[in-house]
Design a protein around this motif. Sequence first.
Motif, short mmCIF file in Angstrom:
data_model
loop_
_atom_site.label_atom_id
_atom_site.label_comp_id
_atom_site.label_asym_id
_atom_site.label_seq_id
_atom_site.Cartn_x
_atom_site.Cartn_y
_atom_site.Cartn_z
N LEU A 18 0.84 -1.20 0.00
CA LEU A 18 0.00 0.00 0.00
C LEU A 18 0.87 1.25 0.00
N ARG A 19 0.74 2.05 -1.05
CA ARG A 19 1.48 3.30 -1.12
C ARG A 19 0.70 4.41 -0.43
N LYS A 20 1.43 5.35 0.20
CA LYS A 20 0.74 6.39 0.96
C LYS A 20 -0.08 7.31 0.07
N ASP A 21 0.32 7.50 -1.19
CA ASP A 21 -0.44 8.41 -2.04
C ASP A 21 -1.79 7.82 -2.46
N PHE A 22 -2.06 6.57 -2.08
CA PHE A 22 -3.36 5.96 -2.34
C PHE A 22 -4.39 6.44 -1.32
N LEU A 23 -3.93 7.03 -0.20
CA LEU A 23 -4.78 7.38 0.93
C LEU A 23 -5.03 8.88 1.02
N ASN A 27 -2.89 12.33 0.47
CA ASN A 27 -3.14 12.82 -0.88
C ASN A 27 -4.62 13.21 -0.99
N ASP A 28 -4.89 14.47 -1.31
CA ASP A 28 -6.27 14.95 -1.35
C ASP A 28 -7.14 14.15 -2.30
N SER A 29 -6.58 13.59 -3.34
CA SER A 29 -7.35 12.80 -4.29
C SER A 29 -7.33 11.31 -3.96
N GLY A 30 -6.76 10.95 -2.82
CA GLY A 30 -6.67 9.56 -2.42
C GLY A 30 -7.97 9.03 -1.82
N LYS A 47 5.36 11.15 7.79
CA LYS A 47 5.43 11.59 6.41
C LYS A 47 6.51 10.87 5.62
N SER A 48 7.52 10.38 6.31
CA SER A 48 8.62 9.69 5.63
C SER A 48 9.00 8.46 6.43
#
Length: 238
Positions: A18-23, A27-30, A47-48
């Motif tokens: 699971l990548r964090k940009d999926f959430l 990510n506002d569009s996650g 964050k990292s």
Amino acid sequence: MKTANNLPNIIMVSFDALRKDFLSIYNDSGVSIPLFEKAFKNGIRFKSAITSGNWTIPSHASLFSGMEPQNHRLLNWFESLSKKCPTLFSEAKRNGYRTAFLSSDGLQPIISDQKDQLDILGKTSDPRSSEIKSDDEPWFVFWHFLNTHAPYGIRAPREADPKFLDMDLKNKDMNYVREMVCSGRVEEIKTAIQVNLHSAAKKVEALLNRLGTNSIVVLLSDHGEDWRPHFPFHCSFE
């Protein structure tokens, strides 16, 4: 109910790949998942956070043992951490915790020599997970969800088109999934993974409801994925 010495239950959940940009919390569009939204509101969001390996086995072996892959040397699906190796599970047992390990089949060989440290050892959907509930002794639970890695639940409506396959897995369903990835059908994949992630999160929420408020939950992933056309759904250094 308070546990012995008021120790908190500890639940560590691994959402494979699971990548964090999926959430949405990153990510506002996650995707918005209530479990993650609540964790973001009431806990700490990193964050990292960088894993020790770029695929499932070495990164989980590092998570369990605290060692880097060049030290634990678990680099395939068949080897196990030494019975003498201190792990999260042996330390939890030493400190008065009951322990549970619920995972996909592929992850279990890592701890096959440490079964004596586990009160419950089962698959991700093992019905014995319902036995994990609040009483006098605290729980340390590791729960692994593989179906956030790829849409494994998809059933192929036809044979995969060989021109899109990077390899032939001799499995109709998996070959069809590989065709989806390598032909760039990203939205279908994301939708399937979103469904799987919601389902996994609800299982974790049900566990937390059984264990009560004196619980610490850690939500993590073992590695990220790179969803690009003509790139197989496996591990990337990116």
